[in-house]
Write a protein that holds these residues in place. Structure first.
Motif, mmCIF file in Angstrom:
data_model
loop_
_atom_site.group_PDB
_atom_site.id
_atom_site.type_symbol
_atom_site.label_atom_id
_atom_site.label_comp_id
_atom_site.label_asym_id
_atom_site.label_seq_id
_atom_site.Cartn_x
_atom_site.Cartn_y
_atom_site.Cartn_z
ATOM 1 N N ALA A 1 0.834 -1.204 0.000
ATOM 2 C CA ALA A 1 0.000 0.000 0.000
ATOM 3 C C ALA A 1 0.867 1.251 0.000
ATOM 4 N N ARG A 2 1.943 1.236 0.779
ATOM 5 C CA ARG A 2 2.862 2.380 0.808
ATOM 6 C C ARG A 2 3.470 2.632 -0.568
ATOM 7 N N ALA A 3 3.798 1.561 -1.283
ATOM 8 C CA ALA A 3 4.465 1.708 -2.577
ATOM 9 C C ALA A 3 3.543 2.274 -3.648
ATOM 10 N N ILE A 4 2.246 1.970 -3.576
ATOM 11 C CA ILE A 4 1.333 2.428 -4.637
ATOM 12 C C ILE A 4 0.608 3.719 -4.277
ATOM 13 N N VAL A 5 0.751 4.206 -3.036
ATOM 14 C CA VAL A 5 -0.064 5.327 -2.581
ATOM 15 C C VAL A 5 0.196 6.595 -3.386
ATOM 16 N N ASN A 6 1.405 6.768 -3.901
ATOM 17 C CA ASN A 6 1.753 8.000 -4.605
ATOM 18 C C ASN A 6 1.640 7.870 -6.112
ATOM 19 N N ASN A 7 0.975 6.787 -6.559
ATOM 20 C CA ASN A 7 0.767 6.561 -7.997
ATOM 21 C C ASN A 7 2.090 6.671 -8.768
ATOM 22 N N PRO A 8 3.070 5.831 -8.452
ATOM 23 C CA PRO A 8 4.396 5.966 -9.072
ATOM 24 C C PRO A 8 4.382 5.581 -10.545
ATOM 25 N N GLU A 9 5.359 6.102 -11.278
ATOM 26 C CA GLU A 9 5.520 5.731 -12.684
ATOM 27 C C GLU A 9 6.296 4.433 -12.833
ATOM 28 N N LEU A 10 7.164 4.147 -11.861
ATOM 29 C CA LEU A 10 7.947 2.916 -11.852
ATOM 30 C C LEU A 10 7.758 2.241 -10.505
ATOM 31 N N LEU A 11 7.340 0.983 -10.538
ATOM 32 C CA LEU A 11 7.144 0.216 -9.317
ATOM 33 C C LEU A 11 8.138 -0.938 -9.311
ATOM 34 N N ILE A 12 8.996 -0.968 -8.279
ATOM 35 C CA ILE A 12 10.048 -1.970 -8.142
ATOM 36 C C ILE A 12 9.699 -2.864 -6.959
ATOM 37 N N LEU A 13 9.543 -4.148 -7.233
ATOM 38 C CA LEU A 13 9.041 -5.087 -6.239
ATOM 39 C C LEU A 13 9.999 -6.256 -6.082
ATOM 40 N N ASP A 14 10.445 -6.493 -4.854
ATOM 41 C CA ASP A 14 11.377 -7.583 -4.580
ATOM 42 C C ASP A 14 10.630 -8.698 -3.847
ATOM 43 N N GLU A 15 10.176 -9.690 -4.604
ATOM 44 C CA GLU A 15 9.409 -10.816 -4.081
ATOM 45 C C GLU A 15 8.251 -10.327 -3.207
ATOM 46 N N PRO A 16 7.335 -9.554 -3.793
ATOM 47 C CA PRO A 16 6.296 -8.895 -2.992
ATOM 48 C C PRO A 16 5.245 -9.822 -2.414
ATOM 49 N N THR A 17 5.109 -11.039 -2.936
ATOM 50 C CA THR A 17 4.032 -11.909 -2.456
ATOM 51 C C THR A 17 4.510 -12.962 -1.467
ATOM 52 N N VAL A 18 5.781 -12.930 -1.086
ATOM 53 C CA VAL A 18 6.285 -13.887 -0.103
ATOM 54 C C VAL A 18 5.588 -13.650 1.244
ATOM 55 N N GLY A 19 5.060 -14.699 1.830
ATOM 56 C CA GLY A 19 4.409 -14.588 3.122
ATOM 57 C C GLY A 19 2.962 -14.148 3.065
ATOM 58 N N ILE A 20 2.421 -13.981 1.858
ATOM 59 C CA ILE A 20 1.028 -13.569 1.694
ATOM 60 C C ILE A 20 0.202 -14.792 1.306
ATOM 61 N N ASP A 21 -1.014 -14.884 1.832
ATOM 62 C CA ASP A 21 -1.860 -16.036 1.539
ATOM 63 C C ASP A 21 -2.192 -16.095 0.048
ATOM 64 N N ALA A 22 -2.560 -17.290 -0.410
ATOM 65 C CA ALA A 22 -2.750 -17.543 -1.842
ATOM 66 C C ALA A 22 -3.812 -16.635 -2.450
#
Length: 259
Positions: A160-181
Motif C-alpha cells: 500500500a505504501r508503494a502504490i499510494v503515490n501513484n508511481p511511474e515505476l514500481l520496483i518489487l522484490d518478491e512482494p508476495t512472499v508470506g502472503i496467503d494464496a
C-alpha cells in the motif's frame, strides 16, 4: 505543441549500461546491459545469490555499481532526485519489526520524499492512504503497530505504501512472499491491470515461475549470469489514458472481493 502519445510510451525509464557489482572480491553482476521502456513489465527470475536483490538495490540507490552506469528517466542515478516517481517494496526480511509506527503512518510515509519531507499532508493525501489500505484489505489494521502484524499483513502494508503515490515505476522484490494464496492472486491481478491501463512500469523479482510466465511468456528476453529477464510490453497509445490511482483501486477492490 501537441504531444505524440505513442512516442511517450516508448521512453526509456531505466538504462543499465555495462553495470557490474562485486561484494569484496566476489562478482555478483557482470557487465549487465539492459533497458526498460515506459510501461514494460519486467519479471526477474534467478537462483539465490544470482544478484536479483542486488540489482534492485542499485536501481533505488541503496548500492552503487562497481562499474558501469545506471540512468533513471534519462538521468544518471547520481543526479536523480525525483524519487516520488518510483515505488519500492524491498524483501520482507529487510524490515525492522520494532519500527515504532502504525500501519497508517507507514502508508502515509510513501507520500514523502527528500524534497517534501516537511510538507503538511492534505486531505487528498490522507484519502489516498485510506484507499490504498482498503485496496490491500488492511483498513481495519490502520491504527495497529506495524510490528504487531503477521508477515502477510506487513507485506500488504508496504505494498500500500508503494502504490499510494501513484508511481511511474514500481520496483518489487518478491512482494508476495508470506502472503496467503488468495491475496497473491488478487495482488497479481491488480498489477496486471495497472500495467495494462496506466502509465506504470514494473520491475519485479519473483520466485514464482508460473506466475511470471503466465503473464510475461515462457521465454526470457535476456539472460545475464544466473538472472533471467522476462518482459511484456504494453505500448499501445490507446491504452495510455487512466492515470488516477483511485481508478485502479476501484478495480482492485472488485478483483479481490472487497466491498
Amino acid at each position: 505543441m501537441e504531444i505524440n502519445k505513442s512516442m511517450l510510451c516508448h521512453q526509456k525509464i531505466v538504462s543499465i549500461d555495462q553495470v557490474s557489482f562485486a561484494y569484496e572480491n566476489k562478482t555478483v553482476i557482470n557487465n549487465l546491459q539492459f533497458d526498460v521502456s515506459e510501461r514494460d513489465f519486467v519479471g526477474v527470475i534467478g537462483s539465490n545469490g544470482a544478484g536479483k536483490t542486488t540489482l534492485l538495490k542499485m536501481l533505488v540507490g541503496l548500492l552503487k555499481p562497481t562499474s558501469g552506469e545506471i540512468r533513471l528517466f534519462d538521468r544518471p542515478l547520481s543526479q536523480f532526485k525525483d524519487w516520488e516517481r518510483i515505488g519500492y517494496v524491498p524483501q520482507k526480511n529487510a524490515f525492522n519489526p520494532l519500527f515504532p509506527a502504525t500501519v497508517r503512518e507507514v502508508v502515509l510515509s510513501g507520500m514523502y520524499t527528500k524534497k517534501n519531507v516537511y510538507r503538511r499532508l492534505s486531505k487528498a493525501d490522507q484519502q489516498k492512504a485510506e484507499d490504498a489500505m482498503l485496496a490491500m484489505r488492511i483498513e481495519d489494521l490502520a491504527d495497529r503497530r506495524i510490528g504487531q502484524l503477521s508477515g502477510g499483513q506487513q507485506q500488504r502494508a508496504f505494498l500500500a505504501r508503494a502504490i499510494v503515490n501513484n508511481p511511474e515505476l514500481l520496483i518489487l522484490d518478491e512482494p508476495t512472499v508470506g502472503i496467503d494464496a488468495e491475496t497473491q492472486i488478487g495482488f497479481f491481478r491488480m498489477i496486471k491491470h495497472m500495467h495494462q491501463h496506466h502509465h506504470m512500469t514494473f520491475i519485479m523479482v519473483s520466485h514464482d515461475m508460473d506466475m511470471i510466465q503466465s503473464y510475461l511468456g515462457t521465454e526470457p528476453q535476456q539472460l545475464s549470469g544466473g538472472i533471467k529477464f522476462y518482459v511484456k510490453h504494453t505500448h499501445d497509445p490507446e491504452d495510455c489514458r487512466e492515470t488516477n490511482l483511485t481508478h485502479s483501486l476501484g478495480q482492485i477492490r472488485e478483483m479481490i472481493g472487497v466491498q
